[in-house]
Design an enzyme around this catalytic site. Structure first.
Site: not given
Length: 399
Positions: A208, A276, A303, A305
């Site tokens: 990203n 994600d 995961p 977090i």
């Protein structure tokens, strides 16, 4: 500055011991008094004469020096300092510290001290990555030992990777942060930052646009208030803050493991833009372009977090702060995210292209808590960080 502060510097054995000479000089420039202790192995790399000349004080080497015992016993020597600094901290020295061994002057001082301890690890990359060293590191951090570094780079042995002694200015900055009389002194705070890179094949990845600038600024602001900061960062563009423990990761799963290894902490600030999803069937060799055929990528969920840490029954930080980067209905989406994740605060911002915030130098955030929302005016990311750090200090003081 360090005027009036006394530092007990334990120099471990290793090629990086030569940097201790520059470290002594820089600490004294800032007004600190440095009492040096040389391990037997360190004496193979630097001499007591050179160390003592730069420190302007006697160099201690022997546990059984009766003259010194009459002048200043090893118990008192370990307690008159404001900080015990071990630089370089070798794998052997870290192991002895973690096990509570006291077979020489250095380890006896470390076991007898009741003042804060900081280590600057330096060793071969394979030694640093070895599970035993990582277990010892976790034990020392659990005992309250501050850690600066290690850095990544070329090593004297010819290998490359984490294990280099941090540069002297970074160690000095960490010492200044440890001795700062700010409202977060004695507090341990975790900050995540930057993007994660999820491999498609060895040369391509999903990512990203996060630069990591806001997370880096937050870590620096918390450091300036006296906190011990563990900074877990993905491959971000922003410079890493000095005076904090930097943990470099690439993927979301690596970030999750680094976060869990850093616990317990007093507060966790999860500013990283964690992917994600990851490619479940990532190729082990470069995928080739075939005319008329498109590759098929299967995805798996990464995961969560923030949610995992927020829901911990044991070891949950007193304050968990999440971030929400939204492009529409910012406050509504962020409020729902806070409830869904179970964190205490959410720092939300509008990262739609028109704002210029993603990758820019400014930010405009809404702080959302159980008490409602608070909109902050647009300001530089450093100012946002200072304001957030002050709020975190206030919350922890009231805890």
């Amino acid at each position: 500055m360090l005027a009036g502060k006394r530092i007990l510097l334990i120099i471990g054995g290793g090629i990086a011991a030569y940097k201790a000479l520059e470290l002594i000089r820089r600490l004294r420039e800032r007004g600190a008094a440095v009492t040096p202790v040389l391990t037997r192995a360190a004496g193979e790399f630097v001499t007591p004469l050179s160390v003592g000349a730069l420190a302007g004080e006697k160099v201690y080497t022997d546990l059984f020096d009766l003259t010194d015992e009459a002048e200043m016993g090893h118990i008192q020597l370990s307690r008159v300092a404001d900080l015990v600094l071990v630089a370089p901290a070798t794998a052997d020295l870290m192991a002895k510290m973690a096990q509570g061994l006291a077979g020489d002057l250095a380890t006896t001082l470390l076991l007898a001290t009741d003042t804060p301890v900081m280590i600057a690890p330096a060793m071969n990359v394979r030694m640093w990555d070895h599970p035993a060293t990582q277990r010892n590191l976790a034990t020392l951090q659990g005992d309250g030992v501050r850690v600066v570094g290690p850095a990544s780079g070329d090593m004297a042995c010819g290998e490359y990777g984490p294990g280099r002694l941090s540069e002297v200015p970074e160690i000095v900055a960490a010492v200044e942060a440890a001795l700062a009389d700010g409202p977060l002194r004695g507090r341990r705070v975790l900050v995540t930052s930057g993007p994660t890179h999820e491999p498609i094949d060895p040369v391509r990845y999903i990512a990203n646009r996060s630069s990591g600038a806001q997370g880096s600024a937050i870590a620096g602001a918390l450091r300036d208030l006296g906190a011990e900061v563990i900074f877990v960062t993905g491959p971000a563009e922003a410079p890493r803050p000095s005076g904090v423990q930097v943990v470099e990761v690439e993927t979301a799963r690596e970030m999750r493991d680094a976060v869990m290894a850093a616990l317990p902490v007093d507060a966790g600030v999860f500013a990283a833009a964690v992917a994600d999803w990851r490619v479940e069937n990532a190729a082990t060799s470069k995928m080739k372009k075939v005319a008329g055929a498109l590759p098929t990528l299967g995805f798996a969920e990464n995961p969560d977090i923030l949610a995992e840490v927020s829901r911990l029954e044991n070891g949950r930080p007193s304050l968990v702060v999440g971030f929400a980067a939204e492009t529409d209905d910012v406050e509504a989406h962020a409020t729902a995210k806070r409830l869904r994740k179970g964190c205490d605060w959410i720092v939300a911002n509008d990262v739609s292209p028109a704002t210029g915030i993603m990758g820019g130098s400014e930010n405009a955030v809404v702080l959302i808590s159980g008490e409602g929302s608070e909109s902050w005016p647009r300001m530089g990311k450093r100012e946002v960080a200072k304001r957030l750090a002050a709020r975190i200090a206030e919350a922890l003081r009231a805890d």
